[in-house]
Design an enzyme around this catalytic site. Structure first.
Site, PDB file in Angstrom:
ATOM      1  N   GLU A   7      -6.097  -8.032   1.582  1.00  0.00           N
ATOM      2  CA  GLU A   7      -4.775  -7.972   1.834  1.00  0.00           C
ATOM      3  C   GLU A   7      -4.231  -7.633   3.290  1.00  0.00           C
ATOM      4  O   GLU A   7      -4.279  -6.499   3.563  1.00  0.00           O
ATOM      5  CB  GLU A   7      -4.111  -6.593   0.900  1.00  0.00           C
TER       6      GLU A   7
ATOM      7  N   HIS B 161       2.955  -0.049  -3.178  1.00  0.00           N
ATOM      8  CA  HIS B 161       3.220  -1.369  -3.239  1.00  0.00           C
ATOM      9  C   HIS B 161       4.790  -1.569  -3.573  1.00  0.00           C
ATOM     10  O   HIS B 161       5.093  -2.485  -4.695  1.00  0.00           O
ATOM     11  CB  HIS B 161       2.519  -2.084  -4.277  1.00  0.00           C
TER      12      HIS B 161
ATOM     13  N   ASN C 271       0.731  -1.114   0.025  1.00  0.00           N
ATOM     14  CA  ASN C 271      -0.023  -0.170   0.071  1.00  0.00           C
ATOM     15  C   ASN C 271       0.834   1.309  -0.032  1.00  0.00           C
ATOM     16  O   ASN C 271       1.969   1.116  -0.452  1.00  0.00           O
ATOM     17  CB  ASN C 271      -1.032  -0.003   1.173  1.00  0.00           C
TER      18      ASN C 271
ATOM     19  N   ASP D 158     -11.773   0.515  -0.713  1.00  0.00           N
ATOM     20  CA  ASP D 158     -10.284   0.330  -1.047  1.00  0.00           C
ATOM     21  C   ASP D 158      -9.692   0.878   0.333  1.00  0.00           C
ATOM     22  O   ASP D 158      -8.861   1.968   0.316  1.00  0.00           O
ATOM     23  CB  ASP D 158      -9.818   1.200  -2.155  1.00  0.00           C
TER      24      ASP D 158
ATOM     25  N   GLN E  63      -6.317  -4.458   3.762  1.00  0.00           N
ATOM     26  CA  GLN E  63      -6.924  -3.806   2.823  1.00  0.00           C
ATOM     27  C   GLN E  63      -8.009  -4.569   2.367  1.00  0.00           C
ATOM     28  O   GLN E  63      -7.941  -5.832   1.777  1.00  0.00           O
ATOM     29  CB  GLN E  63      -5.815  -3.422   1.735  1.00  0.00           C
TER      30      GLN E  63
ATOM     31  N   HIS F 247      -1.360 -10.040  -3.019  1.00  0.00           N
ATOM     32  CA  HIS F 247      -2.485  -9.225  -3.714  1.00  0.00           C
ATOM     33  C   HIS F 247      -3.293  -9.974  -4.647  1.00  0.00           C
ATOM     34  O   HIS F 247      -3.828  -9.508  -5.673  1.00  0.00           O
ATOM     35  CB  HIS F 247      -1.744  -8.157  -4.549  1.00  0.00           C
ATOM     36  N   SER F 248      -3.663 -11.201  -4.306  1.00  0.00           N
ATOM     37  CA  SER F 248      -4.586 -12.107  -5.009  1.00  0.00           C
ATOM     38  C   SER F 248      -6.320 -11.460  -5.144  1.00  0.00           C
ATOM     39  O   SER F 248      -6.509 -10.688  -4.336  1.00  0.00           O
ATOM     40  CB  SER F 248      -4.962 -13.425  -4.446  1.00  0.00           C
ATOM     41  N   TYR F 249      -6.690 -11.461  -6.344  1.00  0.00           N
ATOM     42  CA  TYR F 249      -7.951 -11.063  -6.653  1.00  0.00           C
ATOM     43  C   TYR F 249      -8.591 -12.211  -6.676  1.00  0.00           C
ATOM     44  O   TYR F 249      -8.693 -12.911  -7.591  1.00  0.00           O
ATOM     45  CB  TYR F 249      -8.078 -10.319  -8.063  1.00  0.00           C
TER      46      TYR F 249
HETATM   47  C1  BGC Z   1      -4.849  -0.610  -3.246  1.00  0.00           C
HETATM   48  C2  BGC Z   1      -5.304   0.052  -4.759  1.00  0.00           C
HETATM   49  C3  BGC Z   1      -4.599  -0.074  -5.807  1.00  0.00           C
HETATM   50  C4  BGC Z   1      -4.556  -1.486  -5.973  1.00  0.00           C
HETATM   51  C5  BGC Z   1      -3.567  -1.789  -7.177  1.00  0.00           C
HETATM   52  C6  BGC Z   1      -4.748  -1.990  -3.690  1.00  0.00           C
HETATM   53  O1  BGC Z   1      -3.818  -2.731  -2.802  1.00  0.00           O
HETATM   54  O2  BGC Z   1      -5.232  -0.461  -2.176  1.00  0.00           O
HETATM   55  O3  BGC Z   1      -5.614   1.405  -4.329  1.00  0.00           O
HETATM   56  O4  BGC Z   1      -5.103   0.420  -6.912  1.00  0.00           O
HETATM   57  O5  BGC Z   1      -3.972  -2.230  -4.843  1.00  0.00           O
HETATM   58  O6  BGC Z   1      -3.911  -2.954  -7.765  1.00  0.00           O
END
Ligand code: BGC
Length: 346
Positions: free
Chosen positions: A311, A106, A80, A246, A283, A176-178
């Site tokens: 996260e 990040h 972050n 977010d 997050q 950062h897995s979606y």
């Molecule tokens: C953040 C977002 C950012 C994204 C990037 C997240 O962890 O909080 O603001 O755009 O990551 O893919």
């Protein structure tokens, strides 16, 4: 658990990148590459036993190399944002790479998500190691980071984060897995519970203001179950700043103990994911910046809210907020955190 590997590709610098596959006796498969420590796939059964991939990403290494939105990656050295990429430690000022407007996001221009990690197969999983040199992206100290991934018979993907330094520094590692438990569509109808009574509000640049605000009577309240999309369009300043969720949620429970942070359920397919972590915050990002321009696995364009991220982390911009839990790591200390993503059906 069984582990196998194959070549995934070669980076422009000539490094060979591998794709590891962890499988358990429930037929769950987790694919991880040593490029960025990326979790490239999580294939898990639904209520009817149908297997789908529940994370966004790419089918090829080129996809990950060219179109990073941190899909599945390890983020570091600092997950972050850090305001203006600046912080001070023991009276010394440090200036980090800025890659998100005026801010550092990040880990900077080439964070831990864009480096090739040294991989070692273990009997219960995969170990990745990376030495981040003193000065990398502006950070002090040679930091040796180790990530241990394992897949248990109970369908838990366990990630352990370890790090040491030879000079006082700051660190904040996460994944950062979606996730999209349906394996398609958006996450707006996923039902979410967060074990968080408070969150850290942000300004328009998504930098925490320093306030710890109660979630009560706001669309940030997921202490009882609610669909992710139910209040996302509400006229609430924080949702408008971020275009959705977010935000860093302040987790209930002791900072160092492994505690439940979230439960997410997709009613049509029946998949459930629970998140446990030792981190003080998490997050929750509802994929607001995905805009269809990135074409992911099997040619699917990732539109807004195609996936959401959990996260677990220390609070954003902590180095500039002495009132937040500290992210300082000193020589001789061991940084250690664990996150578990557990899959089941209902
Ligand atoms: C953040 C977002 C950012 C994204 C990037 C997240 O962890 O909080 O603001 O755009 O990551 O893919």
């Amino acid at each position: 658990m069984k582990i196998t590997s194959e070549q995934f590709g070669i980076t422009s610098a000539g490094d060979e990148v591998r794709l590891f596959s962890l499988t358990n006796n429930q037929g769950t498969e987790v694919k991880i590459t040593n490029y960025g420590g990326i979790i490239a796939a999580i294939k898990v059964a639904d209520r009817e036993g149908k297997i789908d991939d529940v994370v966004l990403g790419h089918d090829t290494l080129e996809g990950f190399l060219n179109r990073s939105r941190y899909f599945g990656a390890v983020v570091g050295r600092y997950a972050n944002r850090i305001a203006h990429g600046r912080f001070t430690l023991n009276g010394d000022s440090y200036s980090l790479a800025t890659n998100n407007g005026a801010n550092h996001l990040h880990g900077g221009l080439k964070g831990f998500d864009k480096v090739v990690w040294e991989a070692r197969e273990l009997s219960n999983g995969l170990q990745l190691e990376y030495l981040s040199k003193d000065g990398e992206e502006g950070y002090p100290g040679n930091v040796r980071a180790t990530i241990n991934y394992s897949l248990t018979p109970a369908n838990e993907l366990r990630i352990e984060y370890l790090a040491t330094t030879d000079k006082e520094t700051i660190i904040n590692l996460t994944n950062h897995s979606y996730f999209n438990l349906a394996g398609e569509g958006t996450i707006l109808r996923h039902e979410l519970t967060l074990n968080a009574d408070a969150f850290t509000p942000v300004d328009k640049g998504l930098i925490p203001t320093g306030e710890i605000r109660s979630v009560a009577n706001t669309p940030m309240d997921f202490t009882s179950v609610a669909a992710v999309g139910a209040r996302i369009g509400d006229d609430y300043e924080q949702l408008k700043f971020a275009g959705g969720y977010d935000h860093n949620f302040v987790l209930r429970g002791g900072a160092e103990e492994l505690k439940q942070a979230a439960t997410i359920y997709e009613p049509r397919c029946g998949r459930v994911m629970e998140v446990f972590t030792t981190q003080p915050g998490m997050q929750f990002y509802s994929g607001n910046f995905l805009d269809g321009s990135i074409v992911g696995k099997q040619g699917v364009p990732y539109v807004r809210h195609s996936g959401c991220c959990f996260e677990p982390q220390h609070f954003p911009d902590s180095p500039n907020h002495p009132e937040f839990p500290s992210t300082v790591l000193k020589p001789g200390e061991q940084y250690q955190h664990t996150t578990v993503y557990k899959f089941s059906v209902r």
